[in-house]
Write a protein that holds these residues in place. Structure first.
Motif, PDB file in Angstrom:
ATOM      1  N   ASP A   1       0.819  -1.218   0.000  1.00  0.00           N
ATOM      2  CA  ASP A   1       0.000   0.000   0.000  1.00  0.00           C
ATOM      3  C   ASP A   1       0.848   1.261   0.000  1.00  0.00           C
ATOM      4  OD1 ASP A   1      -2.285  -1.452  -0.084  1.00  0.00           O
ATOM      5  OD2 ASP A   1      -2.676  -1.359   2.069  1.00  0.00           O
ATOM      6  N   SER A   2       2.161   1.120  -0.282  1.00  0.00           N
ATOM      7  CA  SER A   2       3.069   2.268  -0.327  1.00  0.00           C
ATOM      8  C   SER A   2       2.983   3.034   1.001  1.00  0.00           C
ATOM      9  CB  SER A   2       2.734   3.134  -1.546  1.00  0.00           C
ATOM     10  OG  SER A   2       3.682   4.152  -1.743  1.00  0.00           O
ATOM     11  N   VAL A   3       3.113   4.342   0.950  1.00  0.00           N
ATOM     12  CA  VAL A   3       3.103   5.131   2.185  1.00  0.00           C
ATOM     13  C   VAL A   3       1.697   5.161   2.798  1.00  0.00           C
ATOM     14  CG1 VAL A   3       3.617   7.421   3.138  1.00  0.00           C
ATOM     15  CG2 VAL A   3       5.117   6.428   1.429  1.00  0.00           C
ATOM     16  N   GLY A   4       0.707   4.696   2.033  1.00  0.00           N
ATOM     17  CA  GLY A   4      -0.646   4.581   2.576  1.00  0.00           C
ATOM     18  C   GLY A   4      -0.733   3.568   3.715  1.00  0.00           C
ATOM     19  N   ALA A   5       0.312   2.745   3.854  1.00  0.00           N
ATOM     20  CA  ALA A   5       0.316   1.737   4.919  1.00  0.00           C
ATOM     21  C   ALA A   5       0.591   2.363   6.287  1.00  0.00           C
ATOM     22  CB  ALA A   5       1.368   0.669   4.626  1.00  0.00           C
ATOM     23  N   PHE A   6       1.033   3.621   6.298  1.00  0.00           N
ATOM     24  CA  PHE A   6       1.474   4.241   7.554  1.00  0.00           C
ATOM     25  C   PHE A   6       0.487   5.293   8.048  1.00  0.00           C
ATOM     26  CE2 PHE A   6       5.191   2.751   5.235  1.00  0.00           C
ATOM     27  CZ  PHE A   6       5.747   1.887   6.169  1.00  0.00           C
ATOM     28  N   SER A   7       0.740   5.728   9.285  1.00  0.00           N
ATOM     29  CA  SER A   7      -0.155   6.689   9.919  1.00  0.00           C
ATOM     30  C   SER A   7      -0.031   8.068   9.268  1.00  0.00           C
ATOM     31  CB  SER A   7       0.184   6.782  11.411  1.00  0.00           C
ATOM     32  OG  SER A   7       1.536   7.178  11.557  1.00  0.00           O
ATOM     33  N   PRO A   8      -1.047   8.921   9.438  1.00  0.00           N
ATOM     34  CA  PRO A   8      -1.020  10.263   8.840  1.00  0.00           C
ATOM     35  C   PRO A   8       0.258  11.039   9.151  1.00  0.00           C
ATOM     36  CG  PRO A   8      -3.203   9.832   9.713  1.00  0.00           C
ATOM     37  CD  PRO A   8      -2.350   8.653  10.103  1.00  0.00           C
ATOM     38  N   VAL A   9       0.761  10.938  10.379  1.00  0.00           N
ATOM     39  CA  VAL A   9       1.948  11.729  10.727  1.00  0.00           C
ATOM     40  C   VAL A   9       3.154  11.276   9.901  1.00  0.00           C
ATOM     41  CG1 VAL A   9       2.635  10.267  12.687  1.00  0.00           C
ATOM     42  CG2 VAL A   9       3.275  12.681  12.650  1.00  0.00           C
ATOM     43  N   VAL A  10       3.234   9.987   9.580  1.00  0.00           N
ATOM     44  CA  VAL A  10       4.319   9.506   8.710  1.00  0.00           C
ATOM     45  C   VAL A  10       4.156  10.113   7.314  1.00  0.00           C
ATOM     46  CG1 VAL A  10       5.295   7.485   7.558  1.00  0.00           C
ATOM     47  CG2 VAL A  10       4.676   7.348   9.974  1.00  0.00           C
ATOM     48  N   GLN A  11       2.918  10.101   6.831  1.00  0.00           N
ATOM     49  CA  GLN A  11       2.674  10.649   5.492  1.00  0.00           C
ATOM     50  C   GLN A  11       3.088  12.118   5.417  1.00  0.00           C
ATOM     51  OE1 GLN A  11      -1.413   9.659   4.563  1.00  0.00           O
ATOM     52  NE2 GLN A  11      -1.047   7.484   4.953  1.00  0.00           N
ATOM     53  N   TRP A  12       2.739  12.875   6.443  1.00  0.00           N
ATOM     54  CA  TRP A  12       3.162  14.286   6.475  1.00  0.00           C
ATOM     55  C   TRP A  12       4.681  14.400   6.501  1.00  0.00           C
ATOM     56  CZ3 TRP A  12       0.411  18.194   5.020  1.00  0.00           C
ATOM     57  CH2 TRP A  12      -0.975  18.223   5.231  1.00  0.00           C
ATOM     58  N   SER A  13       5.330  13.508   7.264  1.00  0.00           N
ATOM     59  CA  SER A  13       6.780  13.653   7.422  1.00  0.00           C
ATOM     60  C   SER A  13       7.571  13.157   6.211  1.00  0.00           C
ATOM     61  CB  SER A  13       7.257  12.921   8.684  1.00  0.00           C
ATOM     62  OG  SER A  13       7.125  11.533   8.501  1.00  0.00           O
ATOM     63  N   VAL A  14       6.939  12.374   5.342  1.00  0.00           N
ATOM     64  CA  VAL A  14       7.631  11.929   4.118  1.00  0.00           C
ATOM     65  C   VAL A  14       7.703  13.079   3.107  1.00  0.00           C
ATOM     66  CG1 VAL A  14       7.394  10.422   2.099  1.00  0.00           C
ATOM     67  CG2 VAL A  14       7.152   9.467   4.395  1.00  0.00           C
ATOM     68  N   MET A  15       6.666  13.918   3.120  1.00  0.00           N
ATOM     69  CA  MET A  15       6.595  14.993   2.119  1.00  0.00           C
ATOM     70  C   MET A  15       7.840  15.879   2.063  1.00  0.00           C
ATOM     71  SD  MET A  15       2.643  16.285   2.039  1.00  0.00           S
ATOM     72  CE  MET A  15       1.451  15.297   2.945  1.00  0.00           C
ATOM     73  N   PRO A  16       8.336  16.424   3.198  1.00  0.00           N
ATOM     74  CA  PRO A  16       9.525  17.285   3.084  1.00  0.00           C
ATOM     75  C   PRO A  16      10.730  16.576   2.484  1.00  0.00           C
ATOM     76  CG  PRO A  16       8.858  16.993   5.389  1.00  0.00           C
ATOM     77  CD  PRO A  16       7.776  16.423   4.542  1.00  0.00           C
ATOM     78  N   PHE A  17      10.861  15.270   2.711  1.00  0.00           N
ATOM     79  CA  PHE A  17      12.029  14.582   2.152  1.00  0.00           C
ATOM     80  C   PHE A  17      11.906  14.406   0.638  1.00  0.00           C
ATOM     81  CE2 PHE A  17      12.435  13.520   6.647  1.00  0.00           C
ATOM     82  CZ  PHE A  17      13.754  13.901   6.836  1.00  0.00           C
ATOM     83  N   MET A  18      10.691  14.178   0.156  1.00  0.00           N
ATOM     84  CA  MET A  18      10.506  14.129  -1.298  1.00  0.00           C
ATOM     85  C   MET A  18      10.848  15.497  -1.895  1.00  0.00           C
ATOM     86  SD  MET A  18       7.062  11.851  -1.987  1.00  0.00           S
ATOM     87  CE  MET A  18       5.850  12.689  -0.959  1.00  0.00           C
ATOM     88  N   ILE A  19      10.386  16.563  -1.198  1.00  0.00           N
ATOM     89  CA  ILE A  19      10.630  17.919  -1.705  1.00  0.00           C
ATOM     90  C   ILE A  19      12.130  18.237  -1.689  1.00  0.00           C
ATOM     91  CG2 ILE A  19      10.218  20.374  -1.237  1.00  0.00           C
ATOM     92  CD1 ILE A  19       7.398  19.585  -0.281  1.00  0.00           C
ATOM     93  N   LEU A  20      12.814  17.857  -0.612  1.00  0.00           N
ATOM     94  CA  LEU A  20      14.259  18.099  -0.535  1.00  0.00           C
ATOM     95  C   LEU A  20      15.009  17.296  -1.601  1.00  0.00           C
ATOM     96  CD1 LEU A  20      14.814  18.154   3.328  1.00  0.00           C
ATOM     97  CD2 LEU A  20      15.210  20.051   1.733  1.00  0.00           C
TER      98      LEU A  20
END
Ligand code: K
Ligand code: K
Lengths: 501, 501
Positions: free
Chosen positions: B236-255
Motif C-alpha cells: 500500500d506504499s506510504v498509505g500503509a502508515f499513519s497520517p503523521v508519517v505521510q506528512w513527514s515523508v513529504m519534506p524529504f521528497m521535496i528536498l
C-alpha cells in the motif's frame, strides 16, 4: 490607461467585410427561391450583415492599419462572420442546428474550415441551407489564404514569416505591393481551382461513372475540397460516391493544401521553385509515408469491408490519410471501425497539416521541417559544441529567434490540445455523456483545435458533435476560432503590452 | 570507418563502477544471513559484478575521457548496472520477478528511480530482496545526482547547462575541480539527508505514532524518499502508515527534488542564493498551485473515504501532488479511485518534475521556467518586432541557442511520450490485455518515460505493471533507461557524427 491600438479603424474594416458578406449570401437565397424553399433565413442574414456592416463602417473614416491592428482585424472578422453565418440556421429553425449554440458551432466550424458538424438529420434541411454550409467554408478558405499570404507572412506569428524564405512571396507581393492585389491574384487561383474541381466532379457524372454526383453535389464538394474544409451535404461524406470520385477528390485536397504562391509559380510555367521547396517535399513525403503505413496496417489487420479488395484498401487508406493530413476531414468510409493501429496512425496525421500559405490548418509542414532540422542540428551541436552550424532552409539561414518562434508555436499548440482534451474528458464525465472515452476526447480535441473535422468514437466521421455536452460545444467554438487564426493573434490580444503603447 | 570515440576507456570506467557495486550488494547479503534467508542471490550478483567489472577494466589503462565519451559512459553504466541488479531477483526465483524480463524491469525501474513494479505478492519475498530493491533506487539517485551536477551541467543537454546560471555550480565545482570532489560533496549531502530521514521516520515509531514504521521500513523509505524513487516494501506504499508519517515523508521528497547545489549553500548558511533562484520559486509554486487545485477538486467532488475529513483530504491531495511533481511515485491512498478531474490534474503533475541538479526526473522546472519565459518574450516580440529583448534567468542572459535546446528537449520528450502511448495501446489491444484503455496508456507512458512509477487504471498505485504484455514491458525497460539519462545521450549515440571524427 490610454489605448493606443486603432480599434476604431479595425472595427470599421470589419464592417466593410461584413457588408460585402451579403454578396455570397445571395447564392443560397437564389437557390432557396429556385427550389421554392423559404428565402427568409438568407434575407434576415443579408439584412443583418449589411446593417451591422454599415454601422461599424461609420465608426471612423480613418483606415490606416498598422501591424498591431492586423491581429485585431483578423480576430474580429472571424468572430463576427461566425455570428452572421449562424443566422440562416437559427431562422430556418430546422433540426439540431436551430439551437443557437449549435447554429454558431456549425457556422464557426464552417468559417474556420473545420468541418465538424452538429447536424443530425441531413435530409431535413433545404438545399439552400446545405449550400450555405458549403459556401461559408469556401469563404473561410479564401479568407485564410489572403491572411496567410498577404499578412501573416510579414508578421512573426509562430514562424509564418519563414514562408517568405521558402517561396520568395515577396517577389510576388513586391510586384503587387498592396494586399488587395495579392488578394486578387489568390482569388483568381482559388476560383480557378474550384471551377476545375466542379468540372471534374460533374464531368464524372456526365460520363456516367458518378451517378449521385449531380451539379449540386459537384459544386458543394468542389467548394469544400479546395478549401480543405470537409463539410459534405451527404451524411456519408465522400463515402457516398463511387471509387472514381474518391480518387478524383484527392488531388484537389492536396492542391488546396499546397502553398498558393508555389501554385502561382506553376501557372507561370516556373517549376524550378516548387521543385526546390523543402516544405513541398516534406509535405508530399508525409502523405506517402503515412499512406503506406496505414495501407500496410489495413492489409495486415482484418478490417470490415476491406479484406481481399486491394484497390479499396489502397483507396480508403490513402484517401483518409490525405483527408487528415490536408486537414480536409472528408471520410471515404467509417475509419472509426478500423483497427486501433490504423486509427492511431490517422490520429498522428492530424498533427501534420499541409503547407503554409494554403487553406490547410493544423501545425503545417513548414513548422515540422524547422523542428526536425533543429533537432538534428542540436544533436550535432551536442557532439561538436565548438561547431557553429546555423539552420538552413533552402539557401537562407534561419535565425535562432525564428526557430524559437516555431518551437513556441508547436509546443503551445500541443499544450492547448492537451488541456482541451482534459477539459473534454472532465466535462463529458460531469455531464454523464455516453459512449465517451479518453480516445474520443484526444481525437475530438485535436480535430477541433487543429480544424480538421471528424475524429473517433463519439466524434467519428459518420457521427456528429451533437453528442457532446453543450458546455463542451461552446468551448469548441472558441477553440476552432483560436486554432484557425493561428493562436498568436488571440494571445496577443490578451497581453496588456498589446493595448498599451 | 575509423571509430574516434574512446570506447575502450569508456568500457574500462564502466568496469570500475561495476566492480564497486559489490560493496552495496553486501548490505542485502548481510541481512539475508541475519534473517536466515538464502544468501545465494547476492553472492552470485557480487561474483558476477566483480568478474565482469575486472574484465572490463582490463580493456585499457587509458582513462582520459573527453566530453564525447561521457555520453557513452553514462549510457553504459546505467545499462550494465540494470543487468547486474536483476541477478538477485532471478536467482532467488520467487514470484513474478523471477522471470528474466520482469527481473530486469524491476531492476531498471529501481536504478532509474522510476519505481514502477511488476511484483505481485510483496509478502512472498525475503527482507533482503526487498532491501536490495530499495537500495538500488538509492544508488540510482546518487548516480544521477553526480551525473547531473558533475557532468550534464557542463554539457549541452537540453538546456542542462542553464543549471550553472541558476546555481553558480561552477563556484562550487571550481573550488573542487575534479568530478570526484564534487561527487564527495554530493555524497555527503545525500547520505546526510538519508540518515536524517531514517532518524525522523524511526523516531516517529519510537515515539509511538507510527506503529509499523520499524527500522527496516524506516531505512527502506528513507532510501527511496530522498532518491525521489518510490519503491516501498509495503504493497500500500506510504498509505500503509499513519497520517503523521505521510506528512513527514513529504519534506524529504521535496528536498530530494531540490537542487543539491542550493542545498549545499543552505548547509553553508547562505540563504540568499536559494531565495534568488527563480527555478526554486517556480518549483515550490507548482506544488502549491496543483496541491490547491487537487484539494479543491477533492472537496468539491465526492471521493470515497475522504468526504467530511478535511485533514485527510488536504493530506492525500497534497501528498500525491508532491509525490508526482517530485517524480517520487509514492501513494498515500489509491488515487486511481478519485474523480476524473482530480486524476487528470495528477496526470498533468507528472510532466513537471522538481529542480535540475536533484534526483528528480521528468521535464524539470528549470526547463518549464525557460519555456514560459520564452512564450512571454515571443508574444511581446510579436507586438514589438523592433524590440530586442533577450531572455533572462536571474542576472544572466540566456542565449537563443540554449532556449532552442530547451524547446527541443521538451518537445522531444512530449513526442516520445506520445509515441510510447500509441505503442502501448496497440500492443495491449493486440495482446488482448484486459482492463486497458487509452487513459491507462497515457498514464503508463508518462509514468514510465518520465520515471515516476505509478499511473492510473491498470498501472494504478495499488496495482502493478505485470498486467501489461511482455512486449510492452520490454519496451518500457528501454524507455525508463532513455528517460532517466535525459534522452540526448542515447540519441547522440545513434548519430553517425558521434562515432566519426
Ligand atoms: K477541415
Ligand atoms: K519515481
Amino acid at each position: 490607461m490610454r489605448i493606443r491600438v486603432e480599434w476604431r479603424a479595425s472595427c470599421s474594416l470589419t464592417g466593410t467585410v461584413l457588408k460585402w458578406l451579403a454578396v455570397p449570401l445571395t447564392a443560397p437565397l437564389l437557390l432557396a427561391i429556385l427550389d421554392g424553399d423559404d428565402p427568409l433565413p438568407f434575407l434576415v442574414a443579408i439584412a443583418v450583415t449589411i446593417a451591422v456592416g454599415l454601422a461599424l463602417e461609420q465608426i471612423t473614416d480613418e483606415r490606416e492599419l498598422g501591424q498591431r491592428e492586423s491581429f485585431l482585424v483578423v480576430a474580429l472578422i472571424w468572430f463576427s462572420i461566425g455570428f452572421v453565418g449562424a443566422i440562416p440556421f437559427v431562422v430556418a429553425g430546422v433540426g439540431s442546428i436551430a439551437h443557437p449554440i449549435n447554429a454558431l458551432f456549425e457556422s464557426v466550424s464552417g468559417l474556420t474550415t473545420t468541418g465538424a458538424t452538429v447536424m443530425e438529420d441531413f435530409s431535413a434541411h433545404s438545399r439552400a441551407i446545405m449550400l450555405w454550409r458549403q459556401l461559408i467554408q469556401w469563404l473561410g478558405g479564401l479568407g485564410i489564404l489572403i491572411v496567410a499570404i498577404g499578412l501573416l507572412s510579414h508578421l512573426m506569428v509562430g514562424g509564418a514569416q519563414l514562408m517568405e524564405t521558402e517561396t520568395q512571396t515577396r517577389n510576388v507581393t513586391k510586384l503587387r505591393p498592396h494586399i488587395s492585389e495579392t488578394a486578387r491574384l489568390i482569388w483568381g487561383l482559388y476560383v480557378g481551382l474550384t471551377v476545375l474541381a466542379i468540372c471534374v466532379f460533374y464531368g464524372l457524372h456526365v460520363a456516367g461513372v458518378a451517378e449521385n454526383m449531380d451539379l449540386f453535389n459537384a459544386v458543394s464538394h468542389a467548394l469544400t475540397s479546395v478549401a480543405t474544409a470537409g463539410f459534405s451535404p451527404e451524411p456519408d461524406s465522400v463515402g457516398a460516391f463511387s471509387p472514381v470520385v474518391q480518387w478524383s477528390v484527392m488531388p484537389f485536397m492536396i492542391l488546396g493544401s499546397t502553398n498558393f504562391v508555389l501554385l502561382y509559380y506553376i501557372t507561370q510555367g516556373d517549376f524550378e521553385r516548387p521543385l526546390q521547396s523543402e516544405e513541398l517535399r516534406f509535405y508530399l513525403g508525409t502523405i506517402v509515408v503515412f499512406g503506406t503505413i496505414v495501407v500496410a496496417i489495413l492489409l495486415l489487420d482484418s478490417n470490415p469491408g476491406l479484406d481481399g479488395d486491394l484497390e479499396a484498401t489502397v483507396r480508403h487508406g490513402l484517401f483518409n490519410v490525405v483527408s487528415l493530413i490536408t486537414t480536409t476531414g472528408y471520410a471515404s468510409t467509417d475509419f472509426d471501425t478500423w483497427t486501433v493501429g490504423a486509427k492511431h496512425m490517422l490520429f498522428l496525421c492530424m498533427f501534420l497539416g499541409g503547407m503554409a500559405g494554403s487553406t490547410t490548418c493544423s501545425i503545417k509542414s513548414l513548422r515540422w521541417v524547422i523542428v526536425l532540422k533543429a533537432f538534428r542540428r542540436n544533436l550535432f551541436t551536442v557532439v561538436h559544441p565548438e561547431a557553429v552550424r546555423p539552420l538552413r532552409l533552402g539557401d537562407s539561414v534561419v535565425d535562432e529567434e525564428t526557430v524559437n518562434d516555431v518551437f513556441s508555436y508547436v509546443l503551445l499548440a500541443l499544450v492547448i490540445f492537451f488541456l482541451l482534451t482534459i477539459f473534454l474528458v472532465v466535462d463529458a464525465t460531469r455531464a454523464g455523456t455516453g459512449n465517451f472515452n479518453e480516445f474520443a476526447a484526444l481525437g475530438a480535441a485535436a480535430s477541433i483545435f487543429l480544424n480538421i473535422g471528424p475524429a473517433f468514437e463519439l466524434a467519428g466521421p459518420m457521427d456528429n458533435y451533437a453528442g457532446f455536452p453543450t458546455s463542451s460545444r461552446a468551448v469548441m467554438i472558441v477553440m476552432m476560432w483560436i486554432g484557425r487564426i493561428e493562436i498568436i493573434p488571440v494571445l496577443v490580444l490578451l497581453t496588456p503590452a498589446y493595448w498599451r503603447s
